[in-house]
Design a protein around this motif. Structure first.
Motif, short mmCIF file in Angstrom:
data_model
loop_
_atom_site.label_atom_id
_atom_site.label_comp_id
_atom_site.label_asym_id
_atom_site.label_seq_id
_atom_site.Cartn_x
_atom_site.Cartn_y
_atom_site.Cartn_z
N UNK A 1 0.97 -1.17 0.13
CA UNK A 1 -0.13 0.16 -0.08
C UNK A 1 0.94 1.17 0.02
N UNK A 2 0.39 2.38 -0.57
CA UNK A 2 1.30 3.50 -0.64
C UNK A 2 1.09 4.20 0.77
N UNK A 3 2.27 4.81 1.04
CA UNK A 3 2.58 5.46 2.37
C UNK A 3 1.80 6.51 2.52
N UNK A 4 1.28 7.21 1.55
CA UNK A 4 0.17 8.33 1.71
C UNK A 4 -1.13 7.87 2.15
N UNK A 5 -1.70 6.81 1.46
CA UNK A 5 -2.83 6.22 1.78
C UNK A 5 -2.87 5.67 3.28
N UNK A 6 -1.60 4.95 4.02
CA UNK A 6 -1.67 4.46 5.10
C UNK A 6 -1.60 5.78 6.14
N UNK A 7 -0.56 6.65 5.71
CA UNK A 7 -0.84 7.91 6.74
C UNK A 7 -2.12 8.55 6.84
N UNK A 8 -2.78 8.69 5.65
CA UNK A 8 -4.17 9.18 5.66
C UNK A 8 -5.16 8.50 6.64
N UNK A 9 -5.08 7.11 6.36
CA UNK A 9 -6.03 6.43 7.18
C UNK A 9 -5.73 6.47 8.77
N UNK A 10 -4.50 6.37 9.26
CA UNK A 10 -4.23 6.71 10.60
C UNK A 10 -4.65 8.06 11.00
N UNK A 11 -4.41 9.19 10.23
CA UNK A 11 -4.81 10.47 10.54
C UNK A 11 -6.36 10.33 10.75
N UNK A 12 -6.99 9.66 9.82
CA UNK A 12 -8.58 9.84 9.89
C UNK A 12 -8.97 9.06 10.98
N UNK A 13 -8.39 7.77 11.54
CA UNK A 13 -8.78 7.17 12.58
C UNK A 13 -8.48 8.13 13.90
N UNK A 14 -7.51 9.03 13.92
CA UNK A 14 -7.07 9.65 15.15
C UNK A 14 -8.12 11.07 15.08
N UNK A 15 -8.55 11.44 14.06
CA UNK A 15 -9.49 12.53 14.06
C UNK A 15 -10.58 11.82 14.59
#
Length: 111
Positions: free
Chosen positions: A1-15
């Motif tokens: 998976x792309x690093x950007x997608x993983x970062x976005x998912x983690x960020x969305x989970x934190x929000x």
């Protein structure tokens, strides 16, 4: 998976976790209206609007770069065509010069 997608998912989970932990009701005074809404909804809506703005800005920037790349490729193609034409003209000129030299040598040999 792309690093950007993983970062976005983690960020969305934190929000999402942050929004759920702040689910109290708050009063929103917006322009001429005032209403009561869950603070979690305010956080989620703000995050979504921020993501939408970032997407639109990057989309239009990407479109501008694609247009520029297309223009530059067309310019490169024109310059390559011009280069080929110039090379063929130079070759023709060199052939004519050689033929002229040969004719001159023949003229001097005949004399």
């Amino acid at each position: 998976m792309d690093k950007g997608v993983i970062f976005s998912l983690i960020f969305a989970l934190l929000i999402g976790l942050f929004a759920l932990s702040n689910s109290d009701k708050v009063i929103i005074d917006f322009i001429l209206t005032e209403f009561i809404i869950s603070q979690a909804l305010v956080i989620l809506i703000s995050a979504l609007l921020g993501a939408l703005i970032i997407f639109l800005v990057s989309f239009f920037r990407s479109m501008r770069w694609k247009k520029k790349i297309k223009e530059l490729k067309k310019e490169i193609e024109l310059l390559n065509d011009e280069n080929k034409l110039m090379k063929s003209l130079m070759e023709n000129k060199n052939e004519k010069d050689k033929n002229k030299e040969i004719e001159e040598l023949d003229q001097t040999d005949k004399s």
